[in-house]
Design a protein around this motif. Structure first.
Motif, short mmCIF file in Angstrom:
data_model
loop_
_atom_site.label_atom_id
_atom_site.label_comp_id
_atom_site.label_asym_id
_atom_site.label_seq_id
_atom_site.Cartn_x
_atom_site.Cartn_y
_atom_site.Cartn_z
N LEU A 93 0.83 -1.21 0.00
CA LEU A 93 0.00 0.00 0.00
C LEU A 93 0.87 1.26 0.00
O LEU A 93 0.54 2.25 -0.68
N GLU A 94 1.95 1.21 0.73
CA GLU A 94 2.83 2.37 0.82
C GLU A 94 3.54 2.64 -0.51
O GLU A 94 3.88 3.78 -0.83
N LEU A 95 3.70 1.54 -1.30
CA LEU A 95 4.46 1.67 -2.55
C LEU A 95 3.57 1.93 -3.77
O LEU A 95 4.08 2.06 -4.87
N ILE A 96 2.26 1.96 -3.58
CA ILE A 96 1.36 2.17 -4.73
C ILE A 96 1.70 3.47 -5.44
O ILE A 96 1.70 3.56 -6.67
N GLY A 97 2.03 4.48 -4.66
CA GLY A 97 2.32 5.79 -5.23
C GLY A 97 3.55 5.79 -6.11
O GLY A 97 3.73 6.73 -6.90
N GLU A 98 4.37 4.77 -6.00
CA GLU A 98 5.58 4.72 -6.80
C GLU A 98 5.37 3.99 -8.12
O GLU A 98 6.26 3.97 -8.96
N LEU A 99 4.20 3.39 -8.26
CA LEU A 99 3.90 2.65 -9.50
C LEU A 99 3.58 3.61 -10.64
O LEU A 99 3.14 4.74 -10.41
N PRO A 100 3.80 3.18 -11.87
CA PRO A 100 3.34 4.00 -12.99
C PRO A 100 1.83 4.25 -12.90
O PRO A 100 1.09 3.49 -12.27
N VAL A 101 1.42 5.34 -13.49
CA VAL A 101 0.02 5.81 -13.37
C VAL A 101 -1.00 4.70 -13.70
O VAL A 101 -1.97 4.50 -12.93
N VAL A 102 -0.80 4.04 -14.82
CA VAL A 102 -1.81 3.06 -15.24
C VAL A 102 -1.89 1.88 -14.28
O VAL A 102 -2.95 1.31 -14.05
N TYR A 103 -0.70 1.51 -13.66
CA TYR A 103 -0.72 0.42 -12.71
C TYR A 103 -1.31 0.89 -11.37
O TYR A 103 -2.00 0.15 -10.68
N ARG A 104 -0.99 2.11 -11.04
CA ARG A 104 -1.56 2.70 -9.82
C ARG A 104 -3.09 2.69 -9.89
O ARG A 104 -3.77 2.44 -8.91
N GLU A 105 -3.55 3.02 -11.08
CA GLU A 105 -5.00 3.09 -11.28
C GLU A 105 -5.69 1.74 -11.00
O GLU A 105 -6.61 1.67 -10.18
N VAL A 106 -5.18 0.69 -11.65
CA VAL A 106 -5.87 -0.60 -11.50
C VAL A 106 -5.67 -1.19 -10.10
O VAL A 106 -6.59 -1.79 -9.53
N ILE A 107 -4.44 -1.00 -9.55
CA ILE A 107 -4.19 -1.52 -8.21
C ILE A 107 -5.08 -0.82 -7.19
O ILE A 107 -5.66 -1.46 -6.30
N THR A 108 -5.21 0.49 -7.34
CA THR A 108 -6.06 1.25 -6.42
C THR A 108 -7.52 0.80 -6.54
O THR A 108 -8.19 0.58 -5.54
N LEU A 109 -7.95 0.74 -7.79
CA LEU A 109 -9.36 0.34 -8.00
C LEU A 109 -9.62 -1.08 -7.49
O LEU A 109 -10.67 -1.34 -6.89
N ARG A 110 -8.63 -1.96 -7.69
CA ARG A 110 -8.87 -3.35 -7.30
C ARG A 110 -8.73 -3.57 -5.81
O ARG A 110 -9.60 -4.18 -5.19
N TYR A 111 -7.67 -3.05 -5.21
CA TYR A 111 -7.42 -3.41 -3.81
C TYR A 111 -7.80 -2.33 -2.79
O TYR A 111 -8.15 -2.65 -1.66
N ALA A 115 1.29 -4.89 -12.21
CA ALA A 115 1.38 -3.98 -11.06
C ALA A 115 1.80 -4.73 -9.80
O ALA A 115 2.64 -4.25 -9.03
N LEU A 116 1.26 -5.90 -9.62
CA LEU A 116 1.59 -6.68 -8.43
C LEU A 116 3.04 -7.17 -8.48
O LEU A 116 3.75 -7.18 -7.45
N ARG A 117 3.48 -7.55 -9.66
CA ARG A 117 4.87 -7.99 -9.78
C ARG A 117 5.83 -6.83 -9.51
O ARG A 117 6.85 -6.98 -8.84
N LEU A 118 5.42 -5.68 -10.00
CA LEU A 118 6.23 -4.49 -9.73
C LEU A 118 6.29 -4.20 -8.23
O LEU A 118 7.36 -3.88 -7.69
N LEU A 119 5.11 -4.32 -7.63
CA LEU A 119 5.06 -4.07 -6.19
C LEU A 119 5.95 -5.08 -5.45
O LEU A 119 6.71 -4.71 -4.54
N ARG A 120 5.83 -6.32 -5.83
CA ARG A 120 6.63 -7.35 -5.17
C ARG A 120 8.13 -7.07 -5.37
O ARG A 120 8.92 -7.14 -4.42
N ASP A 121 8.46 -6.67 -6.61
CA ASP A 121 9.86 -6.36 -6.89
C ASP A 121 10.34 -5.19 -6.05
O ASP A 121 11.43 -5.20 -5.48
#
Lengths: 202, 454
Positions: free
Chosen positions: A133-151, A178-184
């Motif tokens: 959750l803390e790292l969502i803001g560091e994701l690219p916009v399009v990944y941030r969008e779907v991760i935010t909407l989903r989780y 997005a999740l793989r990026l977050l995990r990475d």
């Protein structure tokens, strides 16, 4: 012979008709204001601006009502508005198009082959939710969008696909990435932390 | 996965508007709403959204006032209008309700052909009653009169048609219904005749229709004959009704009217007893008498129930009194007494007749009257009242002729005692006796007194 569609519009906030459009509008505010605020916070990483977007979302919705339209599902309608406002915000910030943002951020829509690297369950297995959750803001916009909407917002793939006007496949691919990026990122952060601890240790 | 999803959501939900932020945003939105209120007309624009569904449009009908108003409206419609329509006459707004709705329902409710014939008879009477009412008010125009005459004809034809149908399955019922119909025609004919004399508008067209129907009924070569038992049963029903009605009208009728009605009921009872006796020897005669009784009873009922008939004609016109044997004997005796006085007067004038042939005729007539008188007395002795009345009628007619033949013969004046000329003036003026002076000129009693004074 009056229908409930024809209740006279009364001065908002004082003497609203129970069940009228004003009443339902304010109930939608009470129900979705926090969710929209949360969505905006994670998308923009800017609390003050998120508060403003919540306000703007509801004023735009009210304007839509004033134009004579009806809002049957406030949830989907408000998410659509706030999503559009966030995209506008991105454009103002970057002074460029969303496509450009996508290109700049090296996002490739790809295909389902992307999912062969492990299912979402495998990707999120043992993932630290708080850190994610803390790292969502560091994701690219399009990944941030779907991760935010989903989780963060708890929407399903179908709802997300309708909201962002993409296919469910695209949504799934984005989520997976997005999740793989977050995990990475999480793993990278943990690695960096271990390195720092090692350096400190004589 | 579930754990990650639920965990992230749990952490995310901690991110929310502070109370003060929330209040501030809400106030700003409310303020915006107040300064940008919804437009009434804008509320009708349809929604364009893939996620929305059409909203139900419903009408609120279940409010109390609508129910009450609806109930009152229904009550007025179902009860009030037909009730008011019953008093309407041709030309009124509600007249069509009366003839179309009210009477239509009655026609539908008439279950047997006999009841249908009765109903059509009653409706015919109603049309005639309406015509008489309009005529009495001077409102019966030629067009309205023609229309009512047409309606009367229609009902009368419906009766005839019903009777024809009834004869095929229930000859007895047809005969009884025909009697009722005939009596109704007789009543209406009598009432119309009276109305035509007193009203400002003519009911001639309706009289013509009624008379035509009466002629048609009277010219029936094969009139239906009811059975004695059927007649008796129907008379039992109708007389019971008549007695009930007579009790009811006692409250509003005068003593004289009450006595008149009681008298007719008594006459009917007596006629029934006579008919029953007659049946032992003459069943056809008994049936004819019973038919008369039924017709009379119907007329009496009409007189008691139809206020228009009651106010237009006398009961004696509709239902003449049927005298008892005692009354008949008394009347015969009184007539014989009057006839004796009359013939004695003729005998006095006979001796003064100068013309011999006339005197012989008068003498012959007197002899005939005496013979007829003997016959009457013999018939009375034999309790043959019909025979006595028949002979008495002949004798009475002959005596009247004799009186006319000798009325010009002047009898000698009765001697007037001295000193009583003036005193007898008053008495002389009250007598019809003709005084014949010596000159032979006819003078009045006053002239005779004046002459004596001279």
């Amino acid at each position: 012979m009056a229908t409930n569609k024809e209740q006279p519009a009364k001065k908002a906030g004082s003497g609203r008709e129970r069940g009228g459009p004003e009443d339902r509008f304010l109930k939608a505010f009470d129900e979705y204001a926090d969710a929209l605020f949360r969505h905006a916070v994670y998308r923009l990483s800017d609390r003050e601006r998120a508060v403003e977007l919540v306000h703007d979302t509801f004023t735009k919705a009210w304007g839509y009502l004033r134009d004579g339209h009806e809002i049957e599902s406030y949830k989907s309608f408000l998410y659509k508005v706030v999503n559009n406002l966030i995209i506008d915000e991105y454009r103002r910030r970057k002074e460029t198009s969303l496509d450009a943002i996508l290109a700049e951020e090296g996002v490739d829509e790809g295909a389902f082959s992307e999912l062969r690297g492990g299912s979402i369950e495998e990707v999120t297995f043992s993932m630290d939710a708080k850190k994610a959750l803390e790292l969502i803001g560091e994701l690219p916009v399009v990944y941030r969008e779907v991760i935010t909407l989903r989780y963060v917002d708890g929407l399903g793939p179908k709802e997300i696909s309708e909201l962002i006007e993409e296919t469910e496949n695209v949504v799934s691919v984005r989520l997976h990435r997005a999740l793989r990026l977050l995990r990475d990122r999480i793993e990278l952060g943990e690695e960096q932390a271990r390195t720092r601890r090692t350096k400190r240790t004589p | 996965m579930k754990s990650f999803e639920s965990d992230i959501k749990k952490y995310a939900e901690k991110t929310r508007l502070k109370a003060i932020e929330r209040e501030m945003v809400r106030d700003r939105i409310l303020s915006y709403m107040e300064y940008h209120p919804l437009k009434k007309e804008s509320l009708k624009v349809p929604v364009l959204s893939t996620l929305q569904a059409h909203e139900f449009t419903y009408i609120r009908f279940n409010t109390l006032w609508i129910k009450v108003a609806g109930g009152v409206f229904a009550l007025v419609l179902v009860v009030g209008v037909p009730f008011l329509a019953e008093r309407s006459v041709p030309g009124d707004v509600l007249y069509l309700v009366k003839t179309g709705f009210n009477e239509g329902i009655r026609t539908q409710l008439a279950s047997s052909p006999y009841e249908k014939v009765q109903l059509e008879t009653k409706l015919m009477e109603r049309r005639i009653s309406e015509a008489r009412l309009l005529a009495s008010e001077g409102k019966l125009t030629e067009a309205v009169g023609a229309q009512i005459a047409e309606d009367v004809k229609g009902h009368a034809e419906a009766v005839q048609s019903g009777l024809a149908e009834l004869r095929q399955n229930d000859a007895d019922g047809a005969a009884l219904a025909e009697i009722v119909f005939n009596s109704a025609l007789e009543v209406q004919s009598a009432v119309l005749d009276e109305s035509d004399n007193t009203s400002t508008s003519s009911v001639g067209s309706i009289i013509d229709v009624v008379n035509t129907m009466r002629d048609a009924v009277g010219s029936d070569v094969n009139p239906a004959t009811p059975s004695y038992e059927g007649l008796l049963a129907r008379i039992e029903i109708e007389t019971t009704r008549a007695y009930e009605l007579s009790e009811a009208v006692k409250k509003s009728a005068t003593l004289e009217e009450t006595a008149d009605i009681a008298r007719r009921l008594s006459d009917i009872d007596r006629s029934i007893v006579d008919a029953k006796k007659l049946k032992e020897t003459d069943e056809a005669g008994a049936i004819a008498q019973m038919s008369d009784v039924l017709g009379t009873t119907q007329k009496l009922i009409t007189f008691m129930t139809d206020i228009d008939v009651h106010q237009t004609v006398t009961l004696e016109t509709l239902v003449p009194v049927i005298r008892t044997p005692e009354e008949r004997i008394q009347a015969i005796t009184a007539t014989l007494d009057a006839m004796a006085t009359s013939t004695a007067e003729v005998e006095k004038r006979l001796v003064l007749l100068e013309e011999k042939s006339v005197a012989e005729k008068v003498q012959f007539g007197l002899d005939q009257v005496k013979k007829l008188r003997v016959s009457v007395e013999e018939a009375l002795t034999a309790q043959d009242l019909d025979g006595a009345e028949s002979k008495l009628g002949e004798a009475e007619a002959l005596a009247l002729d004799l009186a006319k033949m000798t009325q010009d013969v002047q009898l000698e004046p009765a001697p007037v005692p001295d000193g009583e000329n003036t005193a007898s003036t008053t008495a002389s003026t009250t007598t019809e006796e003709v005084i014949v002076p010596e000159t032979g000129a006819t003078t009045t009693p006053v002239d005779a007194v004046e002459s004596a004074a001279d």
